[in-house]
Scaffold this motif. Structure first.
Motif, PDB file in Angstrom:
ATOM      1  N   ASP A   1      -2.443   9.889 -24.620  1.00  0.00           N
ATOM      2  CA  ASP A   1      -1.851   9.559 -23.328  1.00  0.00           C
ATOM      3  C   ASP A   1      -2.466   8.297 -22.727  1.00  0.00           C
ATOM      4  O   ASP A   1      -3.658   8.062 -22.808  1.00  0.00           O
ATOM      5  CB  ASP A   1      -2.084  10.752 -22.409  1.00  0.00           C
ATOM      6  N   LYS A   2      -1.603   7.485 -22.108  1.00  0.00           N
ATOM      7  CA  LYS A   2      -2.039   6.219 -21.524  1.00  0.00           C
ATOM      8  C   LYS A   2      -3.097   6.423 -20.439  1.00  0.00           C
ATOM      9  O   LYS A   2      -4.103   5.717 -20.376  1.00  0.00           O
ATOM     10  CB  LYS A   2      -0.814   5.562 -20.887  1.00  0.00           C
ATOM     11  N   VAL A   3      -2.840   7.400 -19.576  1.00  0.00           N
ATOM     12  CA  VAL A   3      -3.772   7.652 -18.486  1.00  0.00           C
ATOM     13  C   VAL A   3      -5.118   8.122 -19.042  1.00  0.00           C
ATOM     14  O   VAL A   3      -6.186   7.682 -18.596  1.00  0.00           O
ATOM     15  CB  VAL A   3      -3.195   8.700 -17.511  1.00  0.00           C
ATOM     16  N   ILE A   4      -5.066   8.986 -20.070  1.00  0.00           N
ATOM     17  CA  ILE A   4      -6.313   9.458 -20.657  1.00  0.00           C
ATOM     18  C   ILE A   4      -7.072   8.303 -21.282  1.00  0.00           C
ATOM     19  O   ILE A   4      -8.296   8.201 -21.159  1.00  0.00           O
ATOM     20  CB  ILE A   4      -6.031  10.571 -21.692  1.00  0.00           C
ATOM     21  N   ARG A   5      -6.347   7.387 -21.928  1.00  0.00           N
ATOM     22  CA  ARG A   5      -7.031   6.239 -22.528  1.00  0.00           C
ATOM     23  C   ARG A   5      -7.735   5.412 -21.456  1.00  0.00           C
ATOM     24  O   ARG A   5      -8.854   4.949 -21.645  1.00  0.00           O
ATOM     25  CB  ARG A   5      -6.030   5.376 -23.295  1.00  0.00           C
ATOM     26  N   ALA A   6      -7.067   5.247 -20.324  1.00  0.00           N
ATOM     27  CA  ALA A   6      -7.706   4.490 -19.243  1.00  0.00           C
ATOM     28  C   ALA A   6      -8.942   5.229 -18.727  1.00  0.00           C
ATOM     29  O   ALA A   6      -9.983   4.623 -18.456  1.00  0.00           O
ATOM     30  CB  ALA A   6      -6.716   4.268 -18.104  1.00  0.00           C
TER      31      ALA A   6
ATOM     32  N   THR B   1     -10.914   0.652 -10.933  1.00  0.00           N
ATOM     33  CA  THR B   1      -9.703   1.347 -11.387  1.00  0.00           C
ATOM     34  C   THR B   1      -8.474   0.472 -11.162  1.00  0.00           C
ATOM     35  O   THR B   1      -7.458   0.655 -11.820  1.00  0.00           O
ATOM     36  CB  THR B   1      -9.484   2.669 -10.622  1.00  0.00           C
ATOM     37  N   SER B   2      -8.580  -0.494 -10.248  1.00  0.00           N
ATOM     38  CA  SER B   2      -7.412  -1.342  -9.972  1.00  0.00           C
ATOM     39  C   SER B   2      -7.028  -2.179 -11.188  1.00  0.00           C
ATOM     40  O   SER B   2      -5.913  -2.682 -11.264  1.00  0.00           O
ATOM     41  CB  SER B   2      -7.690  -2.241  -8.773  1.00  0.00           C
ATOM     42  N   LEU B   3      -7.978  -2.316 -12.153  1.00  0.00           N
ATOM     43  CA  LEU B   3      -7.656  -3.109 -13.340  1.00  0.00           C
ATOM     44  C   LEU B   3      -6.655  -2.423 -14.263  1.00  0.00           C
ATOM     45  O   LEU B   3      -6.065  -3.064 -15.127  1.00  0.00           O
ATOM     46  CB  LEU B   3      -8.939  -3.416 -14.128  1.00  0.00           C
TER      47      LEU B   3
ATOM     48  N   ASP C   1      -1.327   2.094 -10.438  1.00  0.00           N
ATOM     49  CA  ASP C   1      -2.264   2.652  -9.461  1.00  0.00           C
ATOM     50  C   ASP C   1      -1.923   2.060  -8.096  1.00  0.00           C
ATOM     51  O   ASP C   1      -0.897   1.382  -7.944  1.00  0.00           O
ATOM     52  CB  ASP C   1      -3.698   2.300  -9.863  1.00  0.00           C
ATOM     53  N   LEU C   2      -2.779   2.257  -7.134  1.00  0.00           N
ATOM     54  CA  LEU C   2      -2.504   1.780  -5.779  1.00  0.00           C
ATOM     55  C   LEU C   2      -2.140   0.295  -5.759  1.00  0.00           C
ATOM     56  O   LEU C   2      -1.144  -0.116  -5.147  1.00  0.00           O
ATOM     57  CB  LEU C   2      -3.729   2.053  -4.899  1.00  0.00           C
TER      58      LEU C   2
END
Ligand SMILES: Nc1ncnc2c1ncn2[C@@H]1O[C@H](COP(=O)(O)OP(=O)(O)O)[C@@H](O)[C@H]1O
Ligand SMILES: [Mg+2]
Lengths: 253, 394
Positions: free
Chosen positions: B258-263, B332-334, B342-343
């Motif tokens: 998952d993309k989010v998990i990778r991040a 996290t914004s990166l 993200d935001l």
């Protein structure tokens, strides 16, 4: 002075030709000696002669590289189980107290019994309070080490070691870091401990204490024991030149 | 215990100064300080005047309330929003119970969050938002009342907090027909999840790496050192790209991580290296006598670390650790670079909408304010923890 009644003939620490090097520096050059159950030995000698290193080999804070050390029937080797067993039977008191500054005094004392001897928190704290009572500082139980005097800190440190109910107590210059007026309060509890029959190895330059309490005085110089005798003989009739010099220098002040 | 003083207590001389005296002493004590003060005041006046005029008369704030949903949850489908509310309610239960059990800081934080809930209640949001805020605030208050003096619940509440992470993930993701794939997670929700997971995971990893770097065993020491130095030599963006582009190439077959998990993994691995160096600084400050004393009472190595060394070492480096958490939060914004919204990512997508074109100042100022609120909260909490623990005292 006669041999103390509580001393038996059973050996509890046997050292055979113990050698220790720090890199190339030969610190202990073959120490062979036996301490009996209940014996009180005072170790003295000039600074850097290996006194601390020697007593620290007995609970394996320092590793010896040659010879054998047997404590209460267990030989000290790299076997972690043996080391942990022996450390439970050997208490140690340091020159700088080494209390845990983030814990209250009572927690300093009860931590070992709770974590190592698996005692319940309640029982361990009760025992800790009793020990503080014995050290005459029960009212300091819930303070932090930084909030009490040096003499009181050292007594907490003694209580911390005693809480593990050790068979042997090692003292490494327990009064050297204290202001003069606090020395006697620490020596008093050590004296009381000696009368209770504890086996004690004490590195100290308190000659009055040695005379009064010790069964044997050992004199270290450059990593060897050059003279050992009952205190009366040691102080009044030293054999070696170096011992004579040391005694005259120490007694001067 | 109490010492009854026999002698009359003598108070220290009153050194409090009035505001006029303070001004005189600090701002107008010499002629050049007086000039500097006047110049500074003039500068501040013009800056603030400009900002205030813009904020209150020129800016078009319409874009914020109109996109509030996007800012908070991104493309997360509205009919599944109950998942988010359920997570919030669950966390409210845990927080309320914690505040009841551990008083002090936890309680203050809870009260602060409760106040935020109450404020949301009063603001002119959509009715559903206010309903959720009301329910969450009530849950918080009720579980606080329930948790009071329940000392023997401590263990369970801690377990609850640990489980809250997988639970949150599962709850937000869901199963079967109602599944919300992580590609739909976004906005502040995604930012908070990434930051929370990163912070919670990088901390133990960093501690282990710091211990590893000081280990007696050469293999462990070597691995830890190489890891820390390698990661610190690489920008976070590189890691994020590697996670999103290189990792799938090495993964077997059509296995899709998952993309989010990778991040999350990239953020955690990155922060852990810095965390390790912070913790190592604390470890170095602990005198060897502490370890020796612990060993002398028979504590094993893990227990010596856990009870003696780490509490002192971590306490000494709380400011550095929180600083690390704050950077992680902002970093996290990166993730918007690797396609997550993200935001900051949603802010950009809002600005890409023809309807809101040219509103960059409003949108970015709003986003910056949100980042600031969270980062300042962390900084504030860390200062409270420091003073509660009496850092530098015992
Ligand atoms: N960890 C160590 N590394 C290297 N040398 C040491 C270490 N500890 C002690 N020494 C050296 O060993 C010698 C004996 O030290 P020590 O046993 O502390 O002496 P004492 O306690 O009799 O004053 C000293 O010369 C000291 O510098
Ligand atoms: Mg010494």
């Amino acid at each position: 002075m006669t041999e103390n009644e509580s001393t038996t003939n059973d050996p509890i620490i046997i050292c055979e030709d113990v050698h220790k090097w720090f890199d190339d520096f030969h610190v202990l050059k073959g120490i062979t000696t036996t301490f009996k159950k209940g014996e009180r030995a005072v170790i003295c000698g000039p600074s850097g002669s290996g006194k601390s290193t020697f007593i620290r080999t007995i609970n394996r804070l320092e590793e010896h590289q040659r010879g054998t050390i047997i404590v209460d029937g267990i030989e000290l080797s790299n076997d972690l189980r043996n080391i942990n067993l022996i450390r439970q039977e050997v208490g140690m008191v340091f020159q700088q107290f080494n209390l845990f500054p983030h814990l209250t005094n009572i927690k300093n004392i009860s931590l070992g019994p709770i974590q190592v001897r698996k005692m319940s928190k309640r029982a361990a704290e009760e025992a800790a309070l009793a020990l503080l009572e014995r050290m005459d500082i029960a009212d300091q139980a819930y303070k932090y080490p930084a909030e009490i005097s040096g003499g009181q800190q050292q007594r907490v440190a003694i209580a911390r070691a005693l809480a593990m109910e050790p068979k042997i107590m090692l003292f490494d210059e327990p009064t050297s870091a204290l202001d003069p007026e606090m020395i006697s309060e620490v020596l008093d509890v050590m004296r009381e401990l000696a009368h209770s029959g504890m086996t004690m190895l004490v590195v100290t330059h308190e000659m009055g204490f040695a005379r009064e309490v010790a069964d044997r005085v050992m004199f270290f110089d450059e990593g060897v024991v050059i003279e050992e005798a009952a205190p009366a003989d040691f102080f009044d009739n030293p054999q070696h030149e170096r011992t004579k010099l040391f005694i005259s220098q120490t007694l001067q002040h | 215990m109490e010492n009854t003083a026999i002698t009359q207590e003598v108070k220290p001389p009153n050194t409090k100064k009035g505001p006029v005296k303070w001004l005189k002493d600090n701002l107008f004590n010499t002629w050049y300080n007086t000039i500097l003060t006047c110049l500074g005041l003039a500068f501040l006046f013009f800056v603030f005047k400009g900002v205030f005029t813009w904020v209150f008369t020129q800016a078009d704030w319409e874009v914020i309330p109109a996109n509030l949903q996007i800012f908070s949850i991104g493309p997360y489908p509205l009919e599944q929003i109950w998942r988010v509310s359920t997570v919030i309610y669950g966390l409210a239960v845990l927080l309320g119970l914690s505040a009841g059990i551990w008083n002090g800081l936890t309680r203050q934080i809870t009260v602060a969050i409760g106040c935020i809930g109450a404020i949301i209640l009063l603001l002119p949001f959509h009715i559903p938002v206010r309903e959720h805020a009301l329910i969450a605030t009530v849950i918080l208050a009720v579980s606080f009342a329930i948790g009071r003096n329940k000392d023997n619940w401590k263990r369970w509440v801690v377990v609850g907090w640990v489980l809250s992470f997988p639970w949150t993930m599962m709850m937000l993701h869901g199963f079967g027909a109602g599944t919300v794939s992580t590609t739909m997670w976004g906005g502040l929700l995604l930012t908070l999840i990434l930051a929370a997971v990163g912070i919670v995971a990088c901390f133990p990893l960093g501690v282990l790496l710091a211990l590893g770097r000081r280990s007696q065993l050469p293999a462990i020491r070597w691995v830890s050192t190489v890891y820390i130095e390698t990661i610190r030599g690489v920008p976070l963006i590189t890691l994020l790209f590697m996670g999103s582009i290189l990792l799938p190439i090495f993964m077997p077959g059509d296995f899709q991580l998952d993309k989010v998990i990778r991040a999350m993994v990239a953020l955690t691995l990155f922060s852990a290296a810095y965390m390790a160096e912070n913790v190592r600084g604390g470890l170095q400050a602990i005198p060897s006598g502490q370890v020796e004393a612990a060993q002398a009472v028979g504590l094993t190595y893990p227990k010596t670390m856990l009870f003696i060394v780490l509490p002192q070492a971590l306490r000494a480096v709380i400011p550095a650790i929180v600083g690390q958490f704050i950077s992680l939060f902002k970093d996290t914004s990166l993730v918007s670079i690797v396609g997550l919204v993200d935001l900051l990512g949603v802010a950009r997508s809002v600005l890409g909408n023809a309807e809101w074109i040219g509103l960059q100042p409003e949108v970015y100022l709003f986003v910056a304010a949100i980042y600031f609120v969270f980062c300042y909260a962390m900084s504030f909490v860390s200062q409270k923890i420091e003073s509660d623990l009496g850092v530098g005292k015992h």
